[in-house]
Design an enzyme around this catalytic site. Structure first.
Site, PDB file in Angstrom:
ATOM      1  N   TYR B 263      40.424  70.675  68.077  1.00  0.00           N
ATOM      2  CA  TYR B 263      40.008  71.730  67.150  1.00  0.00           C
ATOM      3  C   TYR B 263      40.813  71.753  65.843  1.00  0.00           C
ATOM      4  O   TYR B 263      40.249  71.796  64.747  1.00  0.00           O
ATOM      5  CB  TYR B 263      40.104  73.106  67.830  1.00  0.00           C
ATOM      6  N   ASP B 298      32.841  74.925  71.263  1.00  0.00           N
ATOM      7  CA  ASP B 298      31.846  75.794  70.629  1.00  0.00           C
ATOM      8  C   ASP B 298      31.861  75.657  69.105  1.00  0.00           C
ATOM      9  O   ASP B 298      30.828  75.762  68.452  1.00  0.00           O
ATOM     10  CB  ASP B 298      32.120  77.244  71.011  1.00  0.00           C
ATOM     11  N   LYS B 370      34.225  78.814  79.561  1.00  0.00           N
ATOM     12  CA  LYS B 370      34.227  79.875  78.541  1.00  0.00           C
ATOM     13  C   LYS B 370      32.970  79.744  77.707  1.00  0.00           C
ATOM     14  O   LYS B 370      32.728  78.710  77.093  1.00  0.00           O
ATOM     15  CB  LYS B 370      35.441  79.744  77.626  1.00  0.00           C
TER      16      LYS B 370
END
Ligand code: B12
Lengths: 265, 517
Positions: B263, B298, B370
């Site tokens: 990320y 995500d 998640k």
């Protein structure tokens, strides 16, 4: 029956408009908010009085709920009394004609006779690139191609978290006609602080009238941009063709056709 | 259990094997390097805390001094151990002297490595005693007051002021939230130090500081007792100080930490070498402490298309899983991430989302998945937004997600208001209860939209992983295969903080943290 006709379809008076629920001028508004008061009948009354004070008649608390001790959430209906003269409204809009991507390319070829150079970035603490990418990157956004796809436009995309100083340095290095600033985070008006910094630095460098300064983002309007000393601002629903239409016409207006170098402007 | 999607588990095994090879390949690189942030973490774990006169955190002051002397390849642990031997003082006292300009830690006489290591032992023990006590306390709470059912209702607070955050967090817990994440302020991730003390000024979030962790932990323990549910606390172990924040989380009993191997590289332009080395240190800590990590797949879908690039999410989940295996993180602490981010105007988009979510569950049956809500396609139309969140909740209960980050109807406008959290918790509870067993009841048509979509995404993920294995992870990121974002090997923030380990380097914590079930 003929008598009823006038009352049945009342005509809207644009000098005095108010909200419409299911009948003209009923003024119906639905609101949702929280008050920092304990849940109970006093809370309900408090919300009612508050909405009344806002100028609504017949406030009706249709739902209220304790969020946590000391905080109550309300859904309230009311009838608005204030009216607005729609005919007197004046919204500052970005000047000039808006052309599409292909038209922009042709127009620049014909009227400017050289490439237009722009530099864009999401500045300072802001890490959101999707807005500036939507404007600059080839693939664009929502079916609107970005500036990389435009003829006679040379765009530089510096990405996010770019210090104002770096953006200005790049603009000088490539002799940009325009700077494109993007700002997404607005909490505690951080976008205002950062946009102002950018404008002031450009001013301090003596470049303010030598480079067209534009900005954009989800909470940016042309009006706000102008207040902050920018030449134009672009919010949601605005794409590469909007900003380029403005920039190219501005370049012509300023007579920069033969002044690709900042030093000559 | 029979696959509802009729997945070919041979493909799953193949993808997992590619990912394992990718992670092993990276681990060789990681094992040869350390970073300033990893070294600062070691100092924090030895008890160094606080700031000098000009507010520089002492772990930074000490590591900077070692680095400037060119002595970082030996590692902060050695220099601190040696200083203890030479001065008889504690790590904190030594750091304070360095901070006051009274001591140059690399200029002391030197002892052999074993002696330095031995001198550190009591301080290491003290830290483990503290961490073990925190673990025991969590276990005691879970046993005594219990917890909410999965999917856990997970909401964020982000007022910028830790004391205001406490009010918001306690309110959310009373409304039914199980996990509270304190979102970090804009731009903290690029700071190469962790700010100190309680803070009241942040933008779009609140500073992650150890004191803020402590304040929120206390508030959640209190409200947990009140509502009869353990309330988990989440923060970000990411950015330039990834492992330091993991250490703070270990000491202050955080339960969930956002921690992703990729990320920071993609979304904060942090140098890839730096992040990959840092994530290892943070993950060994997280693994030991019973913290659930959340990976950030995500986010790819905010810069890339959720339909076309769904397989990059699956591929990245495999990679994050395998990095976690190398750090000895138990499966039930693997909060692999994914999201409901398809354009709502897509025909049968709901079926595609459902397919992806069930697939994630079938591939990672024991992970604490998640699930992230719609964000990119949320608009100022809060009414439609509330419906988008409802569909998201429906997919979650249907597919058995573990951590449900609740969508907010106001997502496109501002960080959540108190009433927004209430509305979204109500939304989730309504759907979770009303559709509780929908997943057990419904089967899918063979070769229908849901099954075919899953097969397609899994095959593409497997193919991508094979490619990554061939090219290596570094090169893959350079080519922009994740999130559509390209990052150079030597670019980005924080490269200057990466250093090749010297021959005598040692990190006394890795082995200890890895030593658990
Ligand atoms: C995607 C996203 C992210 C991604 C960004 C990925 C990336 N590389 O950009 C990630 C996950 C990294 C992210 C991080 C954060 N985010 Co964010 N994010 C969003 C999200 C979901 C979508 C934004 C987006 O991409 N919109 C699509 C683009 C195309 O729209 P746009 O920017 O408005 O651009 C259009 C116009 O405005 C215009 N335009 C924009 N710029 C410019 C410039 C010029 C010159 C012109 C002409 C036009 C123009 O053209 C575009 C096309 O029409 C929004 C929520 C939402 N739905 O809006 C939150 C949101 C913007 N994020 C938010 C926050 C708080 C953050 C964080 C600070 C959270 C945190 N504490 O960590 C961090 C940012 C850290 C930092 N340092 O900035 C808040 C902002 C709240 C506020 N009002 O201040 C939002 C609203 C979410 C929320 N409700 O909390 N985020």
């Amino acid at each position: 029956m003929a008598d009823n006709k006038n009352t049945a379809i009342a005509q809207v008076d644009l000098t005095q408009v108010k909200p419409y629920g299911d009948a003209l001028n009923d003024g119906k508004v639905e609101m949702a908010f929280t008050l920092p008061v304990p849940y109970g009948e006093e809370a309900e009354e408090c919300a009612k009085q508050y909405v009344k004070k806002l100028g609504f008649q017949e406030p009706n608390v249709t739902y209220y709920h304790e969020l946590t001790p000391g905080f109550t959430f309300f859904v309230v209906y009311g009838s608005a009394q204030q009216t607005i003269d729609y005919t007197a409204i004046n919204v500052p809009k970005v000047e000039g004609t808006v052309m599409d991507r292909v038209e922009c390319g042709e127009w620049i070829g014909e009227h400017i006779g050289r490439d237009i150079v722009v530099v864009g970035a999401s500045i300072e603490s802001d890490a959101h690139t999707v807005g500036i990418d939507a404007i600059i990157q080839m693939k664009g956004f929502h079916g609107h191609f970005g500036l990389e796809r435009f003829k006679h436009v040379v765009p530089y995309n510096m990405g996010s978290q770019v210090p104002c100083e770096e953006l200005i340095a790049k603009a000088k290095e490539v002799n940009a006609d325009a700077i494109l600033v993007s700002q997404t985070v607005t909490q505690k008006d951080i976008h205002i602080i950062q946009l102002t910094k950018m404008e002031e630095l450009l001013e301090a460098e003596g470049l303010r009238d030598k480079i067209i300064l534009t900005c954009g983002g989800p909470r940016i309007s042309h009006e706000l941009a102008q207040e902050l000393g920018y030449d134009a601002g672009f919010g949601p629903g605005k794409y590469a063709e909007h900003v380029m239409s403005f920039i190219m016409q501005e370049v012509e207006k300023r007579g920069w056709q033969n002044k690709p170098n900042i030093a000559d402007r | 259990m029979k696959s509802k999607l009729n997945l070919d588990f041979k493909v799953v095994d193949s993808a997992r094997q590619h990912a394992a090879n990718i992670a092993h390949d990276m681990q060789d690189f990681i094992d040869r390097h350390t970073t300033v942030s990893t070294e600062r973490t070691i100092l924090r774990l030895l008890g160094v805390d606080g700031v000098d006169e000009v507010d520089n955190p002492l772990p930074n002051v000490v590591v900077d001094q070692i680095k400037e002397a060119g002595a970082l390849p030996t590692g902060a642990a050695y220099w601190m151990g040696n200083a203890i031997v030479q001065t008889g003082k504690t790590p904190q006292e030594i750091a304070e002297e360095v901070g006051a300009g009274k001591l140059e830690i690399t200029k002391l006489p030197t002892c052999p490595q074993e002696e330095a290591a031995k001198a550190l032992e009591p301080f290491i023990q003290a830290t483990f005693d503290r961490i073990d006590a925190q673990k025991a306390k969590r276990a005691e709470y879970l046993q005594r007051i219990g917890e909410g059912p999965e999917p856990y209702l997970y909401v964020i607070v982000a007022t910028g002021n830790i004391y205001e955050d406490v009010i918001q967090a306690q309110a959310a817990a009373r409304q039914g939230a199980d996990i509270i994440a304190v979102i970090r302020t804009t731009a903290q991730s690029l700071l190469d130090y962790v700010p100190y003390g309680p803070t009241t000024e942040g933008f779009g979030g609140t500073y992650a500081t150890q004191e803020n962790f402590r304040i929120m932990r206390k508030a959640l323990d209190e409200v947990g007792e009140e509502v009869g549910r353990y309330i988990r606390l989440c923060n970000y172990s990411s950015g330039m100080c990834m492992p330091e924040i993991a250490a703070m989380g270990a000491l202050e009993r955080l339960d969930v930490m956002l921690n992703d191997a990729i990320y920071g590289i993609l979304f904060r332009d942090i140098n890839m070498q730096r992040t990959l080395v840092d994530q290892f240190m943070s993950r060994v800590i997280i693994g030991y402490c019973g913290i659930i990590f959340n990976s950030g797949e995500d986010n790819y879908l905010t810069t890339d298309d959720a339909i076309e690039s769904a397989h990059t999410v699956t591929a990245s989940q495999f990679i994050n899983e395998q990095f976690a295996v190398l750090a000895n993180i138990p499966e039930n602490q693997m909060g692999l991430g994914h999201a409901f981010e398809m354009d709502p105007s897509t025909e049968d988009g709901f079926l595609l989302e459902l397919s992806q979510a069930i697939m994630a569950r079938e591939i990672f049956p024991n992970a604490r998945l998640k699930y992230m809500p719609p964000t990119k396609f949320m608009t100022g139309n809060i009414f439609r937004g509330h419906l988008q969140d409802a569909l998201f909740n429906l997919v979650a209960i249907w597919s058995g997600q573990s951590l449900q980050l609740l969508g907010m109807l106001t997502e496109a406008i501002h960080t959540p208001h108190m009433q927004d959290r209430y509305l979204s918790i109500e939304n989730a509870k309504y759907i979770f209860n009303n559709c509780k067993h929908i997943g057990d009841e419904v089967e899918f048509k063979e070769g229908g939209i849901v099954q075919s979509r899953a097969h397609e995404v899994l095959d593409k993920a497997n193919a991508l992983l094979a490619e990554v294995e061939k090219d290596g992870l570094f090169k893959t990121i350079e080519q922009g295969k994740f999130g559509g974002v390209k990052r150079p090997f030597d670019g980005g923030h924080g490269l200057e903080g990466v250093c090749v380990k010297g021959e005598n380097y040692f990190n006394p914590f890795i082995a200890r943290f890895m030593d658990h079930e």
